[in-house]
Scaffold this motif. Structure first.
Motif, PDB file in Angstrom:
ATOM      1  N   ARG A 195     -47.415 -80.497  16.974  1.00  0.00           N
ATOM      2  CA  ARG A 195     -48.677 -80.560  17.695  1.00  0.00           C
ATOM      3  C   ARG A 195     -49.251 -81.975  17.612  1.00  0.00           C
ATOM      4  NH1 ARG A 195     -52.308 -76.962  19.637  1.00  0.00           N
ATOM      5  NH2 ARG A 195     -54.501 -77.585  19.690  1.00  0.00           N
ATOM      6  N   PRO A 196     -49.709 -82.532  18.744  1.00  0.00           N
ATOM      7  CA  PRO A 196     -50.269 -83.897  18.727  1.00  0.00           C
ATOM      8  C   PRO A 196     -51.470 -83.998  17.795  1.00  0.00           C
ATOM      9  CG  PRO A 196     -49.864 -83.146  20.982  1.00  0.00           C
ATOM     10  CD  PRO A 196     -49.679 -81.957  20.100  1.00  0.00           C
ATOM     11  N   GLU A 197     -51.530 -85.082  17.067  1.00  0.00           N
ATOM     12  CA  GLU A 197     -52.649 -85.303  16.153  1.00  0.00           C
ATOM     13  C   GLU A 197     -53.873 -85.768  16.943  1.00  0.00           C
ATOM     14  OE1 GLU A 197     -51.359 -88.016  13.195  1.00  0.00           O
ATOM     15  OE2 GLU A 197     -49.885 -86.640  12.317  1.00  0.00           O
ATOM     16  N   LEU A 198     -55.039 -85.569  16.355  1.00  0.00           N
ATOM     17  CA  LEU A 198     -56.300 -85.876  17.029  1.00  0.00           C
ATOM     18  C   LEU A 198     -56.392 -87.341  17.471  1.00  0.00           C
ATOM     19  CD1 LEU A 198     -59.077 -84.977  17.981  1.00  0.00           C
ATOM     20  CD2 LEU A 198     -59.944 -85.412  15.672  1.00  0.00           C
TER      21      LEU A 198
END
Length: 232
Positions: A195-198
């Protein structure tokens, strides 16, 4: 002497190539008719022939229709992580469904089942393959490959949004020219693995905002220049 001349003439005739369709394509931009294609390629709809020759449509369409097989290129990425091609697999499943007349996600379609597509991709440092199911969105249930290019724009949009998992209401407050990147970003957040990080998402959104500001400033400068030229 006459026999030798006749033999030479026959030999020359063997080197005369039959007229093909490439000359008309490069000179006039005209694609081949179905009767000029090899037997195996006649499964291609007429509307795909010229765009395929121009490179406007991906050549993998031919592999899907003829071979039920797709070879994905290996991207520059960390081999310890899953292949980046996995993120776009749901989109490719819809592409396969549109080409092959696939099944609906709930498997309730009355259409006859089609062969799945074999995909070759990277797993770790090795080449592997798996069978991928062709899926037809509910919005595309009545679409036919031969007339796919003439489908109403409203149906095309519905299929597109259903594929990305985004509703029209979600994009209602977004400027029209930014709806595509926003819809794709929503899809990416749901399907990317890991999942892409913030911070990555924030950088992407910052780029969209900065690009929009640059576009508005360029438009304002253009209007100012036009007014100045008119006043001269």
């Amino acid at each position: 002497m006459g026999a030798a001349r006749q033999g030479l003439s026959l030999g020359i005739e063997e080197y005369q190539l039959p007229r093909g369709y490439l000359e008309r394509f490069f000179n006039d931009g005209v694609g081949p008719g179905p009767s000029r294609l090899a037997e195996a390629l006649r499964v291609l709809p007429d509307w795909t022939l010229l765009p395929l020759m121009k490179g406007a449509l991906p050549s993998c369409m031919v592999d899907v229709l003829l071979l039920r097989r797709v070879m994905h290129s290996v991207q520059v990425e960390d081999p310890r992580l899953p292949s980046g091609n996995n993120t776009s697999r749901p989109i490719r499943q819809v592409l396969y469904g549109l080409l092959l007349g696939g099944r609906r996600p709930d498997h309730s379609s009355q259409r006859p089942p089609v062969d799945d597509v074999e995909e070759y991709y990277r797993e770790g440092n090795n080449l592997t393959s798996s069978m991928v199911e062709a899926i037809l969105p509910s919005a595309a249930e009545q679409l036919q490959l031969d007339t796919l290019d003439r489908a109403p724009r409203s149906v095309q949009l519905e299929v597109f949004l259903e594929t990305l998992g985004v509703s029209q209401s979600t994009l209602s407050g977004v400027p029209p020219h930014l709806r595509l990147p926003v819809a794709v970003t929503c899809y990416w957040l749901r399907h990317a693995h890991p999942r892409p990080e913030l911070p990555l998402l924030q950088a992407l959104l910052l780029g969209l905002v900065y690009g929009e500001l640059c576009r508005q400033r360029k438009s304002q400068r253009g209007c100012t220049r036009a007014l100045w030229c008119t006043s001269l």
